[in-house]
Design a protein around this motif. Structure first.
Motif, short mmCIF file in Angstrom:
data_model
loop_
_atom_site.label_atom_id
_atom_site.label_comp_id
_atom_site.label_asym_id
_atom_site.label_seq_id
_atom_site.Cartn_x
_atom_site.Cartn_y
_atom_site.Cartn_z
N GLY A 104 16.54 -41.41 117.70
CA GLY A 104 15.92 -42.27 116.93
C GLY A 104 15.47 -41.85 115.39
O GLY A 104 15.24 -42.61 114.65
N THR A 105 15.49 -40.80 115.18
CA THR A 105 15.10 -40.24 113.76
C THR A 105 16.52 -39.60 113.17
O THR A 105 16.28 -38.78 112.23
CB THR A 105 13.99 -39.42 113.81
N SER A 106 17.68 -39.84 113.77
CA SER A 106 18.79 -39.02 113.23
C SER A 106 19.07 -39.70 111.90
O SER A 106 18.83 -40.87 111.67
CB SER A 106 20.14 -39.41 114.13
N VAL A 107 19.35 -38.94 111.00
CA VAL A 107 19.99 -39.48 109.69
C VAL A 107 21.36 -38.68 109.32
O VAL A 107 21.75 -37.55 109.73
CB VAL A 107 18.80 -39.00 108.73
N ASP A 108 22.22 -39.33 108.48
CA ASP A 108 23.52 -38.98 107.90
C ASP A 108 23.32 -37.77 106.90
O ASP A 108 23.94 -36.75 106.73
CB ASP A 108 24.30 -39.84 107.38
N LEU A 109 22.10 -37.95 106.28
CA LEU A 109 21.74 -37.29 104.94
C LEU A 109 20.20 -37.00 104.77
O LEU A 109 19.36 -37.84 104.77
CB LEU A 109 22.39 -37.85 103.57
N LEU A 110 19.76 -35.66 104.96
CA LEU A 110 18.35 -35.41 104.75
C LEU A 110 18.10 -34.73 103.46
O LEU A 110 18.98 -33.86 103.04
CB LEU A 110 18.18 -34.30 105.91
N ALA A 111 17.50 -35.39 102.42
CA ALA A 111 17.30 -34.91 101.04
C ALA A 111 16.09 -33.97 101.04
O ALA A 111 15.01 -34.48 101.66
CB ALA A 111 17.11 -36.10 100.07
N VAL A 112 16.20 -32.89 100.65
CA VAL A 112 15.26 -31.91 100.47
C VAL A 112 14.79 -31.43 99.31
O VAL A 112 15.88 -30.63 98.59
CB VAL A 112 15.64 -30.56 101.49
N GLY A 113 13.55 -31.23 98.87
CA GLY A 113 13.05 -30.89 97.41
C GLY A 113 12.14 -31.49 97.05
O GLY A 113 10.93 -31.89 97.81
N GLN A 114 11.79 -31.59 95.54
CA GLN A 114 10.63 -31.89 95.28
C GLN A 114 10.51 -33.35 94.77
O GLN A 114 11.74 -34.07 94.50
CB GLN A 114 10.25 -31.44 93.63
N LEU A 115 9.50 -34.20 94.97
CA LEU A 115 9.42 -35.57 95.07
C LEU A 115 8.53 -35.99 93.88
O LEU A 115 7.29 -35.37 93.80
CB LEU A 115 9.02 -36.11 96.45
N PHE A 116 8.85 -37.15 92.96
CA PHE A 116 8.05 -37.47 92.26
C PHE A 116 7.85 -39.13 92.04
O PHE A 116 8.60 -39.65 92.59
CB PHE A 116 8.51 -37.16 90.69
N LEU A 117 7.22 -39.63 91.34
CA LEU A 117 7.26 -41.24 90.90
C LEU A 117 7.68 -41.33 89.50
O LEU A 117 7.20 -40.59 88.56
CB LEU A 117 5.90 -41.80 90.94
#
Length: 347
Positions: free
Chosen positions: A26-39
């Motif tokens: 149910g939570t499978s993803v093709d791509l997981l993006a890992v790092g810093q997040l901003f607006l």
């Protein structure tokens, strides 16, 4: 435009081989993006730089999740199932970014919430083919508690950090790394130690040359290809260069000029497109060309300010410019891969 023939004995049928994709949950993803997040607040492109005392007006302004979210958003726009792991707060900016991520179809289940904090806000002001950035807010905490053995992740995209990243060694998903601008000017090559755990590395030419102490994108790519199976150096308006060290192949791609550029997010769009298209079985040369086109289209605002083209838009644009990637992109529209059976990136 036709891609120059890669060096070596022949063109690969796909990118470098990777492990099998994990089973779908149910939570499978093709791509997981890992790092810093901003607006990100994206302005422009403006006709010229603002001057002191002047108020500039533009109809081109967007609020979007920034940083590593650019990777996830671009991949989602191209039809990949995406998620994000990043530190986020519980303030109003964090709440807005979480909502924007969900609206873009990006899974937020793997976000790490730090109570009593909020996300930084970056204003990106574009002019003269580049942009200036101003970021406000408390610096993000370094380090992420990523579960590298998460069976629901097909591939990981991340920005390398100077400090230790111990979870990389335990990752069962192929890792595609990028690297940020070094404001100190030191360009310490020690950061490249992380590449021993990565499948691909996707810096721009200036970053690649600085970290490898070389004087050309090609020399930098060749040095990096000694450290990682797939070394890709992006060269702005000159396209990109990729070296598949497992096959001893070198591929160069260029794309048409689509107009004035806002480069904000273009590099991450390129990387997300490359991972997504390799994962769908495109040959490395065509995937590289299509990724350059996707990044250029976003930067030029071909389909809207800071908008990554959809698969159908990308295929039509490639056909319009007579690119070699048009036919394989069109084939994906006719027979898209099933989420449970599609090949992993580069298989």
């Amino acid at each position: 435009m036709t891609n120059p023939a890669p060096s070596g004995s022949g063109r690969p049928t796909a990118g470098p081989p990777l492990p099998s994709r994990p089973p779908v949950t149910g939570t499978s993803v093709d791509l997981l993006a890992v790092g810093q997040l901003f607006l990100d607040v994206l302005y422009g492109p403006l006709p010229a730089a603002p001057v002191l005392g002047q108020e500039c007006f533009t109809e081109q302004v967007r609020l979007v999740p920034g940083g590593i979210a650019n990777f996830a958003a671009a991949a989602a726009a191209l039809g990949a199932r995406t998620g994000i792991t990043a530190r986020i707060g519980d303030g109003p900016v964090s709440a807005l970014v979480t909502r924007l991520l969900a609206e873009a179809g990006i899974g937020t289940e793997r976000l790490l919430v730090d109570s009593g904090t909020d996300l930084q806000v970056t204003s990106a002001i574009s002019y003269d083919g580049d942009r200036a950035l101003v970021t406000g807010g408390a610096p993000p905490r370094p380090g992420l508690g990523v579960d590298g053995s998460d069976p629901g992740v097909g591939a990981i995209a991340l920005h390398l950090e100077p400090g230790d990243m111990p979870w990389l060694a335990s990752s069962t998903a192929p890792i595609f790394a990028d690297v940020g601008w070094d404001a100190t000017g030191a360009w310490d090559p020690a950061i490249l130690r992380h590449l021993q755990h990565c499948h691909g590395f996707l810096p721009n030419a200036e970053e690649a040359q600085a970290y490898t102490r070389t004087d050309s994108p090609r020399a930098a790519a060749r040095r990096l290809a000694e450290l990682v199976p797939l070394a890709v150096v992006t060269c702005g308006a000159d396209g990109a260069l990729a070296i598949d060290s497992a096959r001893g192949l070198e591929v160069r791609s260029r794309v048409p000029d689509l107009g004035p550029m806002d480069p904000t997010g273009a590099g991450d769009t390129f990387g997300a497109a490359l991972i997504t298209l390799l994962g769908r079985g495109l040959p490395l040369a065509e995937a590289l060309e299509a990724s350059c086109l996707a990044a250029t289209a976003r930067g030029a605002g071909t389909f809207g300010h800071a908008v990554t083209p959809s698969p159908s838009q990308l295929a039509a644009l490639a056909r319009r410019h007579d690119l070699a990637c048009a036919a394989p992109l069109e084939d994906l529209l006719v027979d898209p891969p099933s989420p449970s059976t599609s090949a992993p990136p580069g298989s």
